[in-house]
Scaffold this motif. Structure first.
Motif, short mmCIF file in Angstrom:
data_model
loop_
_atom_site.label_atom_id
_atom_site.label_comp_id
_atom_site.label_asym_id
_atom_site.label_seq_id
_atom_site.Cartn_x
_atom_site.Cartn_y
_atom_site.Cartn_z
N GLN A 1 0.68 -1.28 -0.15
CA GLN A 1 0.04 0.01 0.02
C GLN A 1 1.05 1.28 0.06
N ARG A 2 1.93 1.26 0.49
CA ARG A 2 2.97 2.43 0.45
C ARG A 2 3.31 2.83 -0.81
N LEU A 3 3.25 1.82 -1.57
CA LEU A 3 3.66 2.11 -3.02
C LEU A 3 2.61 2.95 -3.59
N CYS A 4 1.36 3.03 -3.20
CA CYS A 4 0.29 3.79 -3.82
C CYS A 4 0.29 5.24 -3.46
N PRO A 5 -0.18 6.11 -4.37
CA PRO A 5 -0.28 7.49 -3.83
C PRO A 5 -1.06 7.83 -2.79
N MET A 6 -0.65 8.66 -1.83
CA MET A 6 -1.01 9.02 -0.59
C MET A 6 -2.57 9.33 -0.77
N LYS A 7 -3.17 9.83 -1.72
CA LYS A 7 -4.32 10.05 -1.93
C LYS A 7 -5.18 8.98 -1.95
N LYS A 8 -4.74 8.05 -2.77
CA LYS A 8 -5.39 6.68 -2.89
C LYS A 8 -5.59 5.82 -1.52
N LEU B 1 -8.01 7.58 0.67
CA LEU B 1 -9.42 7.08 0.22
C LEU B 1 -9.76 5.93 0.61
N SER B 2 -8.85 4.85 0.69
CA SER B 2 -9.00 3.50 1.12
C SER B 2 -9.32 3.55 2.50
N ILE B 3 -8.82 4.35 3.44
CA ILE B 3 -9.18 4.31 4.81
C ILE B 3 -10.47 5.12 5.12
N ALA B 4 -10.53 5.93 4.18
CA ALA B 4 -11.83 6.71 4.21
C ALA B 4 -13.18 5.61 4.14
N LYS B 5 -12.97 5.10 3.17
CA LYS B 5 -14.06 3.84 2.86
C LYS B 5 -14.33 3.23 3.86
N MET C 1 -8.04 15.10 13.91
CA MET C 1 -7.58 13.72 13.49
C MET C 1 -7.40 13.25 12.04
N ALA C 2 -8.54 13.72 11.05
CA ALA C 2 -8.72 13.73 9.88
C ALA C 2 -7.53 14.45 9.12
N VAL C 3 -7.18 15.74 9.55
CA VAL C 3 -6.13 16.60 9.11
C VAL C 3 -4.72 15.69 9.42
N LEU C 4 -4.56 15.15 10.14
CA LEU C 4 -3.32 14.47 10.65
C LEU C 4 -3.11 13.12 9.91
N LEU C 5 -4.23 12.57 9.31
CA LEU C 5 -4.37 11.38 8.67
C LEU C 5 -3.07 11.05 7.81
N PRO C 6 -2.74 11.88 6.75
CA PRO C 6 -1.60 11.73 5.82
C PRO C 6 -0.09 11.39 6.62
N LYS C 7 -0.02 12.20 7.38
CA LYS C 7 1.45 12.17 8.23
C LYS C 7 1.31 10.74 8.92
N LEU C 8 0.08 10.39 9.69
CA LEU C 8 0.15 9.26 10.31
C LEU C 8 0.28 8.05 9.50
N LEU C 9 -0.31 8.03 8.35
CA LEU C 9 -0.23 6.66 7.31
C LEU C 9 1.28 6.82 6.78
N SER C 10 1.85 7.97 6.79
CA SER C 10 3.37 7.84 6.33
C SER C 10 4.17 7.40 7.39
N HIS C 11 3.91 7.25 8.68
CA HIS C 11 4.80 6.80 9.55
C HIS C 11 4.55 5.66 10.21
N CYS C 12 3.22 5.21 9.98
CA CYS C 12 2.69 4.06 10.52
C CYS C 12 3.37 2.80 10.27
#
Length: 223
Positions: A69-76, A79-83, A210-221
């Motif tokens: 999943q880390r190979l996918c663009p952050m937007k994708k 969107l996956s987590i949001a779904k 928390m939603a605003v922080l989501l991209p950074k969290l996904l990058s470091h999780c």
């Protein structure tokens, strides 16, 4: 793609324990009047949401899908987590609505609001319950998911949520937080006092943060 997210988000054991929890709660939690249903359900459903949503992203690590999943663009990825969060929260919301009906079916409480608002008081109270419980479910689900991402561990998310849950769903939380309590709906006063909405507005604000922080969290999780 949505079918795949639903399949990932709803393993059979999650459906079984969540439905079982609500059914058992509606049977063993005694009430006498319909205005007590929301009080009986909000806190247990909050903890259920925390447990249910804690692994929304961390399961990618435990199942070894994270590197892919880390190979996918952050937007994708977002969107996956949001779904996944959306389908989980909708399921919990429908379960909460059904639970309200189960309390009426099993407990046969007196209709507290029946004589109010020209006979529509019970419907109005039910709609307010749905609005309040929707905010509660989203907040506690997002909280456990966010903390799980920070630590890369499901139990960290559940444990942190449990500590906050114990503090806020208590006489101490009621006394010191008042209308700004995360469980302000549970501790509300009947009548025209709508100050409990402050607590729900706080929940919405925290969810947005928390939603605003989501991209950074996904990058470091990580595991």
């Amino acid at each position: 793609m949505l079918d795949q997210e639903i399949k990932i988000s709803f393993p059979l054991y999650k459906i079984i324990y969540s439905v079982f929890s609500v059914v058992i709660l509606s049977i063993i939690r005694g009430i006498t009047m319909t205005n007590e249903i929301g009080i009986a359900m909000e806190a247990p459903l909050a903890m259920l949401a925390a447990v249910f949503c804690a692994d929304t992203y961390v399961q990618e690590i435990t199942s070894r899908r994270a590197e892919v999943q880390r190979l996918c663009p952050m937007k994708k990825r977002i969107l996956s987590i949001a779904k996944r969060m959306a389908v989980q929260e909708i399921f919990l919301f429908l379960l909460a609505a059904a639970g309200y009906g189960l309390f009426i079916f099993f407990q046969r409480p007196m209709r507290f609001y029946e004589m109010q608002e020209g006979g529509s008081g019970e419907i109005h109270a039910f709609l307010i319950y749905l609005a309040a419980i929707a905010v509660t479910l989203v907040f506690w689900g997002m909280l456990s998911h966010t903390v799980s991402c920070v630590f890369g561990n499901v139990w960290a998310g559940i444990g942190t949520s449990l500590i906050l849950w114990i503090v806020t769903d208590s006489s101490i939380g009621e006394r010191y937080l008042g209308a700004w309590n995360l469980f302000s709906y549970t501790f509300r006063k009947e009548g025209m006092d709508m100050s409990w909405i402050c607590g729900k507005m706080l929940c919405i604000f925290l969810v947005m943060m928390m939603a605003v922080l989501l991209p950074k969290l996904l990058s470091h999780c990580r595991k």
